[in-house]
Design an enzyme around this catalytic site. Structure first.
Site, mmCIF file in Angstrom:
data_model
loop_
_atom_site.group_PDB
_atom_site.id
_atom_site.type_symbol
_atom_site.label_atom_id
_atom_site.label_comp_id
_atom_site.label_asym_id
_atom_site.label_seq_id
_atom_site.Cartn_x
_atom_site.Cartn_y
_atom_site.Cartn_z
ATOM 1 N N TYR A 55 0.843 -1.197 0.000
ATOM 2 C CA TYR A 55 0.000 0.000 0.000
ATOM 3 C C TYR A 55 0.877 1.245 0.000
ATOM 4 O O TYR A 55 1.709 1.439 0.888
ATOM 5 C CB TYR A 55 -0.920 0.015 1.227
ATOM 6 N N ALA A 56 0.677 2.057 -1.034
ATOM 7 C CA ALA A 56 1.479 3.281 -1.221
ATOM 8 C C ALA A 56 2.966 2.952 -1.187
ATOM 9 O O ALA A 56 3.783 3.726 -0.667
ATOM 10 C CB ALA A 56 1.136 4.330 -0.177
#
Length: 339
Positions: A55-56
């Site tokens: 995530y990110a």
């Protein structure tokens, strides 16, 4: 806030969990915003946060680690491995090599010496699941991981994984995480019965169908600026259809007749299923945390849940799709050169 056991384990998780996939994403949650959301979650009794090493590109884990400085024991961390972090051989999947490297990287980003629930983000069909599960068993015995879980498994792969654990004496999985909501019910056919048989909890993601069940999409089909449905065009195209707008209107009307909103109904309908342990919901602000936490207070009776389910059966939504997310790169030849 009420708490439920995760599978047959002794771990108690809040009925509402915090999804952190927006932390660090461009145009979404920056570090101060993420910290405020995490602290608000703790203050409202939410004790489980869900993230992943992808995530990110890892920023989500970093922001969580920063937010939990001095408050680590107030939040259970669930993170994942297995999805592609970068192109090239040995950079994704379920190999022992990648599992052992991934856990050390996640521990560093999270600024902790253990992960409460370590999840296989996606099963790796290129290899026997035993290699992945043996590595997880070693991590639990080493104390770096306390519990394990599966995510985005097909039902048969989940059964095979847990059978492999039991055959070899490995630590068992606690739960299965997949897409489940009033608008995504494919898991009811095989996955949820499998979880019941195995004694695993269900951990739904996308409980609001990317925001379609938040009640924020108006009759013309416009989603509020900054929401996932407006930012991710694919999500908007999938969910914002005339049929779905009509269905949400029916559900909202049913909820309002009882003094609630369709968002509260989305959580209450899921939590009326005892096998559900914690519902993973993202939040854009501390105020949204308060709204999500309050939604868990509405308890549907069995008759009420059946009534809502009858509405769903009579009005099948567009774009429901599968309950699991498969990654195309597991089926493609590994690129030798990073790109």
């Amino acid at each position: 806030m009420k708490y439920r056991h995760l599978g047959n384990s002794g771990l108690e998780v809040s009925e509402i969990g915090l999804g952190a996939n927006s932390f660090g994403m461009p145009g979404r949650r920056d570090r101060p915003e993420s910290e405020a959301i995490v602290h608000s979650a703790i203050d409202h009794g939410i004790n489980f946060i869900d993230t992943s090493n992808v995530y990110a590109s890892g920023l989500s884990e970093e922001y969580i680690g920063h937010a939990l400085k001095g408050r680590r024991d107030e939040m259970l961390i669930g993170t994942k491995f297995g999805s592609m972090r970068r192109q090239g051989p040995n950079n994704f999947g379920g190999s022992r090599n990648f599992v052992m490297r991934s856990v050390e990287e996640s521990l560093s980003r999270l600024q902790t010496d253990y992960i409460d629930v370590y999840m296989i983000h996606r099963p790796d069909p290129r290899m026997p699941i035993e290699e992945t599960l043996r590595a997880l068993d070693d991590l639990v015995r080493d104390g770096k991981v306390r519990y394990t879980a599966g995510c985005n498994f097909e039902a048969w792969r989940l059964v095979n994984a847990e059978w492999t654990n039991r055959k070899n004496g490995f630590v068992g999985l606690t739960s299965s995480q997949f897409a489940y909501s009033m608008m995504t019910r494919a898991a009811e056919e095989e996955m949820i019965p499998a979880c019941r048989e195995l004694g695993l909890s269900v951990v739904p993601y996308l409980p609001l169908a990317a925001g379609m069940l938040s009640g924020k999409v108006n009759a013309s089909g416009s989603a509020p600026e900054g929401t996932r449905l407006s930012i991710e065009t694919g999500m908007g195209d999938r969910w914002i259809t005339p049929r779905n707008i009509e269905l949400v209107g029916l559900l909202d009307g049913w909820a309002r007749e009882r003094g609630h909103s369709v968002l509260e109904l989305a959580f209450a309908w899921l939590l009326a299923e005892p096998i559900v342990a914690t519902v993973i919901a993202g939040a854009s602000s501390p105020e949204q945390i308060a709204t999500n936490a309050a939604a868990a207070e509405w308890v549907l009776s069995a008759d009420e849940r059946a009534e809502v389910t009858a509405i769903l059966d009579a009005n099948p939504p567009d774009g429901a799709g599968d309950y699991y997310s498969a990654a195309g790169y597991f089926r493609e030849e590994t690129q030798e050169a990073p790109r």
